[in-house]
Design a protein around this motif. Structure first.
Motif, PDB file in Angstrom:
ATOM      1  N   GLY A 116      60.933  15.856  31.394  1.00  0.00           N
ATOM      2  CA  GLY A 116      60.020  16.943  31.029  1.00  0.00           C
ATOM      3  C   GLY A 116      59.126  16.613  29.853  1.00  0.00           C
ATOM      4  O   GLY A 116      58.218  17.357  29.530  1.00  0.00           O
ATOM      5  N   ASN A 166      64.327  19.443  33.296  1.00  0.00           N
ATOM      6  CA  ASN A 166      63.095  19.475  34.059  1.00  0.00           C
ATOM      7  C   ASN A 166      63.392  19.255  35.555  1.00  0.00           C
ATOM      8  O   ASN A 166      64.423  18.688  35.921  1.00  0.00           O
ATOM      9  CB  ASN A 166      62.199  18.361  33.491  1.00  0.00           C
ATOM     10  N   THR A 168      63.968  15.638  36.486  1.00  0.00           N
ATOM     11  CA  THR A 168      65.260  15.172  35.987  1.00  0.00           C
ATOM     12  C   THR A 168      66.340  15.527  37.006  1.00  0.00           C
ATOM     13  O   THR A 168      67.146  14.685  37.411  1.00  0.00           O
ATOM     14  CB  THR A 168      65.591  15.849  34.630  1.00  0.00           C
TER      15      THR A 168
HETATM   16  C1  LIG Z   1      54.345  23.000  24.474  1.00  0.00           C
HETATM   17  C2  LIG Z   1      55.402  22.414  25.355  1.00  0.00           C
HETATM   18  C3  LIG Z   1      55.304  22.518  26.728  1.00  0.00           C
HETATM   19  C4  LIG Z   1      56.281  21.991  27.548  1.00  0.00           C
HETATM   20  N1  LIG Z   1      56.134  22.124  28.884  1.00  0.00           N
HETATM   21  C5  LIG Z   1      57.097  21.634  29.678  1.00  0.00           C
HETATM   22  C6  LIG Z   1      56.962  21.774  31.084  1.00  0.00           C
HETATM   23  O1  LIG Z   1      55.989  22.314  31.575  1.00  0.00           O
HETATM   24  N2  LIG Z   1      57.948  21.293  31.872  1.00  0.00           N
HETATM   25  C7  LIG Z   1      59.039  20.669  31.342  1.00  0.00           C
HETATM   26  O2  LIG Z   1      59.908  20.269  32.092  1.00  0.00           O
HETATM   27  N3  LIG Z   1      59.186  20.505  30.030  1.00  0.00           N
HETATM   28  C8  LIG Z   1      58.243  20.975  29.180  1.00  0.00           C
HETATM   29  N4  LIG Z   1      58.391  20.829  27.834  1.00  0.00           N
HETATM   30  C9  LIG Z   1      59.599  20.153  27.334  1.00  0.00           C
HETATM   31  C10 LIG Z   1      60.744  21.139  27.205  1.00  0.00           C
HETATM   32  O3  LIG Z   1      60.703  21.737  25.928  1.00  0.00           O
HETATM   33  C11 LIG Z   1      62.108  20.447  27.331  1.00  0.00           C
HETATM   34  O4  LIG Z   1      62.127  19.352  26.469  1.00  0.00           O
HETATM   35  C12 LIG Z   1      62.410  19.956  28.710  1.00  0.00           C
HETATM   36  O5  LIG Z   1      62.217  20.934  29.671  1.00  0.00           O
HETATM   37  C13 LIG Z   1      63.842  19.491  28.754  1.00  0.00           C
HETATM   38  O6  LIG Z   1      64.148  18.962  30.019  1.00  0.00           O
HETATM   39  P1  LIG Z   1      64.408  17.404  30.238  1.00  0.00           P
HETATM   40  O7  LIG Z   1      65.398  16.949  29.201  1.00  0.00           O
HETATM   41  O8  LIG Z   1      64.939  17.310  31.604  1.00  0.00           O
HETATM   42  O9  LIG Z   1      63.098  16.738  30.064  1.00  0.00           O
HETATM   43  C14 LIG Z   1      57.399  21.340  26.985  1.00  0.00           C
HETATM   44  C15 LIG Z   1      57.494  21.211  25.608  1.00  0.00           C
HETATM   45  C16 LIG Z   1      56.505  21.732  24.803  1.00  0.00           C
HETATM   46  C17 LIG Z   1      56.653  21.572  23.324  1.00  0.00           C
END
Ligand SMILES: Cc1cc2nc3c(=O)[nH]c(=O)nc-3n(C[C@H](O)[C@H](O)[C@H](O)COP(=O)(O)O)c2cc1C
Lengths: 604, 123
Positions: free
Chosen positions: A168, A322, A325
């Motif tokens: 993500g 995500n 993931t």
């Molecule tokens: C402003 C912002 C937008 C985000 N948008 C998304 C998003 O659209 N999809 C996503 O999976 N993670 C997004 N993230 C990251 C999430 O905060 C988070 O780290 C993530 O979903 C964790 O999943 P993962 O460990 O599988 O990556 C975003 C983070 C920020 C700071």
């Protein structure tokens, strides 16, 4: 009403090849099989394919038989007319060779050959609305394996060992996140899926949900088993109606099969899922804002720690991952962590999906092993830059990422390398830019997006980015000074260091990375009041070369602002007076440039 | 609710049904239409319907039309892949309803690949 019609060609060519005997044979055999009321025979005129005659066509299918002999008729009657099976052997083979550059299957194209599909393995292969097709491709086998042969800790150990990191954006090791949540105290825990996908130009997660929704459901159930959760939430933006619909169908089918709900597959494990729709705010993709939004409150982030693993949804320990993931999990459980870890680089294992867009021949969705150089993605898979233009930069990580210049195209793509060169993996948007793109304008585009999407909760992000955008706008208008460039850089660092959430902490990245790699473009805007790519409207002007202008007046007729006027000057060798552009009226649309056949108008 | 044995049985049955993607003895022809957002916005729905209608009109009992997700080459949508038992799969791109009808007659009934709708590797 006849069920079938048999058309036998009675043109001169076929006739001289015995087609009337063929017709007789059909009639005789149809009668012998009592098909007179079902099948009608017709003698037709010439079909025009005399070289392959005699020709017979059978409707309703439209089967086209060629070079038929009397002895073939029996087979057509018995197989086709009686059993309904087209006689393949007798069908006319259209032997036109496939042109050199055409391929019969998409999987044979250059686009596909350099890809490795793990998260996308079922996308474009199975019917996403049919759970049985998912099961045929080993669907839910990983859940069965986990529930019947592995302890929750063993599941986590496998994920840890695979080296899978979050897709993500931040790239946090998934196994560790699961371990923290499992170890957190609390009897109620949750599993959540981030399908908010807010990066402009990104559509990886949408494609997974639309093409393989069960993969996410299965993985979330496995996560639930591993950390001890009974309930999961999938947060999808409402702008993805097809994804939402397929997800809901998939959840329903999984419930019917007992793959979700109480006592899953009679193993005593309970787990169910709910879909929550987001209204499409970028900040709601940030994990704490997302969970606040699921709780029904305004989607604003909160400081971490506490991390969601300890205090997440409804204040309970929560795993949030995500979509992509999750799409890797079942494969890792089934094929083993060693298989997954064999792909990728030392610290970034597996594959990554990218949504390829911008100035690139093959826009689309690609999945490559981590460590693949950007050049392979852009030149081999993406097919390069269209219209013979030159590559200028690739933007990864969306509004939080940065621009990668041509000199760094051979850097192997992984989390750490991208961060080191001032960009980031982000969720996988990959936008390609060519020489016609102005890098200051690109930075401005992304910053406008983040300024728009800032939730306003913290000052550095709300006001800092706004001020940064104002400075950037000054650059694009040619009113900035060199001190402004310094001020911008300083402001960027303040915003990054002091913002509450990832949105603000990364918002200046597009500005910083373009300042780092394309400083000369900024300087041209500031010192020479010139936009080298000719994009920034305030800085471009169009001029007519009076010596080249033959005075045809085409441009003047095209000009929507009536800014082009005739002069008194007749260039040597020309008969008519040339034209000129009234700069005070010019709207810089560029229509005149493309109209002039004599290349007398230039942009500068 | 299904048991683990039921799921295994479904898997085996379905594998033999759709395994023809990897060549088998099933005689079912499958027409798989890319119906993710990219496909639908490029006009996959009329293509899907045209296949269904034309196949019904021609009474082709052994052809099944299904949908699938994004095939990756979004700019080539609408994309359709044809799986004929024991033959290599064929991918068509940039389809519309009229081309779909031509494919039914030429390819599904008469076994002639419509080369003009194939993917151009140079593109
Ligand atoms: C402003 C912002 C937008 C985000 N948008 C998304 C998003 O659209 N999809 C996503 O999976 N993670 C997004 N993230 C990251 C999430 O905060 C988070 O780290 C993530 O979903 C964790 O999943 P993962 O460990 O599988 O990556 C975003 C983070 C920020 C700071």
């Amino acid at each position: 009403m006849y069920r079938s019609h048999v058309l036998v060609c009675g043109g001169t060519g076929c006739h001289s090849n015995n087609s009337s005997k063929i017709l007789d044979e059909f009639n005789a055999l149809i009668k012998a099989n009592n098909l007179e009321n079902d099948v009608q025979t017709v003698q037709t005129g010439c079909f025009g394919l005399c070289t392959v005659g005699p020709v017979v066509i059978v409707y309703p299918e439209g089967a086209f038989y060629s070079q038929i002999k009397v002895s073939d008729v029996k087979e057509i009657v018995e197989e086709h007319l009686i059993k309904g099976r087209i006689v393949d052997r007798l069908l006319h083979k259209d032997d036109h060779e496939t042109a050199d550059n055409k391929v019969t299957a998409l999987s044979e194209t250059n686009f596909y050959k350099k890809q490795t599909r793990v998260a996308l393995r079922n996308c474009g292969v199975i019917d996403p609305e049919n759970i049985d097709e998912y099961i045929a491709y080993d669907g839910y086998q990983a859940l069965i394996k986990a529930l019947t042969t592995l302890t929750p800790q063993e599941v986590i150990d496998i994920v840890l060992k695979s080296g899978l990191r979050g897709r993500g954006g931040a790239g946090f090791p998934t196994g560790r996140k699961w371990q923290f949540t499992k170890d957190a105290v609390g009897d109620v825990k949750y599993v959540a899926c981030n399908a908010d996908e807010g990066d402009p130009g990104a559509f990886m997660d949408r494609s997974v949900l639309e093409g393989d929704p069960h993969a996410v459901i299965e993985a979330m159930a496995i996560a639930g088993y591993a950390i001890g959760a009974k309930q999961g939430y999938i947060y999808v933006r409402a702008e993805y109606p097809i994804a939402v619909n397929r997800l809901q169908i998939a959840i329903k089918q999984a419930r019917e099969y007992g793959l979700l709900g109480k006592n899953i597959l009679d193993t005593g494990f309970d787990f169910d899922l709910e879909v929550r729709l987001g209204a499409g705010a970028f900040v709601c993709g940030e994990e704490t804002a997302l969970m606040t939004s699921i709780e029904g409150k305004r989607g604003e982030p909160r400081p971490r720690p506490p991390f969601p693993a300890n205090k997440g949804l409804f204040g309970k320990p929560t795993v949030l991952n995500n979509v992509e993931t999750y799409a890797n999990i079942a494969q890792i459980i089934l094929k083993g962590p060693e298989w997954f870890a064999s792909m990728g680089t030392e610290k970034s294992k597996g594959t990554k999906v990218f949504a390829l867009g911008g100035k690139i021949v093959n826009t689309g969705l690609v999945e490559i092993p981590m460590g693949t150089p950007l050049r392979t993605i852009i030149e081999d898979i993406g097919g390069g830059i269209p219209n013979g233009k030159k590559f200028k930069a690739a933007q990864t990580g969306g509004p939080s990422g940065g621009c990668i210049p041509a000199s760094l195209l051979d850097v192997p793509i992984d989390y750490d390398n991208l961060t080191a060169i001032g960009s980031m993996m982000g969720s996988g948007g990959l936008i390609v830019m060519d020489e016609d793109n102005c890098m200051v304008d690109i930075a401005k585009f992304f910053l406008e997006f983040t300024v728009d999407e800032s939730c306003g909760k913290c000052t550095p992000c709300r006001i800092g980015n706004k001020r940064l955008l104002e400075l950037l706008t000054k650059v694009t208008e040619g009113t900035a000074t060199m001190e402004d460039l310094e001020k911008m850089e300083e402001l960027c660092h303040y915003i990054k260091a002091n913002s509450l959430c990832g949105l603000g902490q990364t918002a200046p990245n597009p500005v910083l990375s373009t300042l780092r790699y394309f400083k000369d473009e900024y300087i041209a805007h500031v010192q020479e009041k010139r936009c080298p790519a000719g994009v920034c409207k305030k800085l471009v002007s169009f001029t007519i070369d009076k010596e080249k202008c033959i005075g045809c007046g085409m441009c003047a007729r095209q000009c929507p602002a009536s800014a082009i006027v005739k002069t008194d000057y007749v260039a040597p060798g020309h008969k008519l007076p040339s034209y000129e552009i009234d700069q005070s009226k010019c709207v810089k649309c560029g229509a005149c440039v493309s109209t002039c056949k004599f290349k007398a108008i230039s942009k500068g | 609710m299904k048991s683990i044995a039921d799921i295994k049985a479904i898997r085996e049955r379905m594998q033999s049904q759709i395994i023809m993607r990897d060549n088998s003895d099933s005689d079912e022809i499958r027409v798989v239409v890319g119906m993710a957002t990219c496909g639908i916005s490029a006009g996959a729905r009329p293509v899907y319907n045209a296949f269904i209608d034309e196949i019904a009109k021609r009474n082709l009992a052994n052809v099944k039309v299904t949908r699938t997700g994004c095939l990756g080459m979004c700019k080539l949508e609408p994309i359709v892949e044809i799986y004929v038992p024991n033959k290599e799969k064929v991918t068509y791109c940039h389809l519309d309803a009229e081309k779909a009808v031509n494919i039914v007659v030429n390819h599904l009934v008469n076994g002639n690949v419509c080369t003009e709708y194939l993917v151009n590797n140079e593109e």
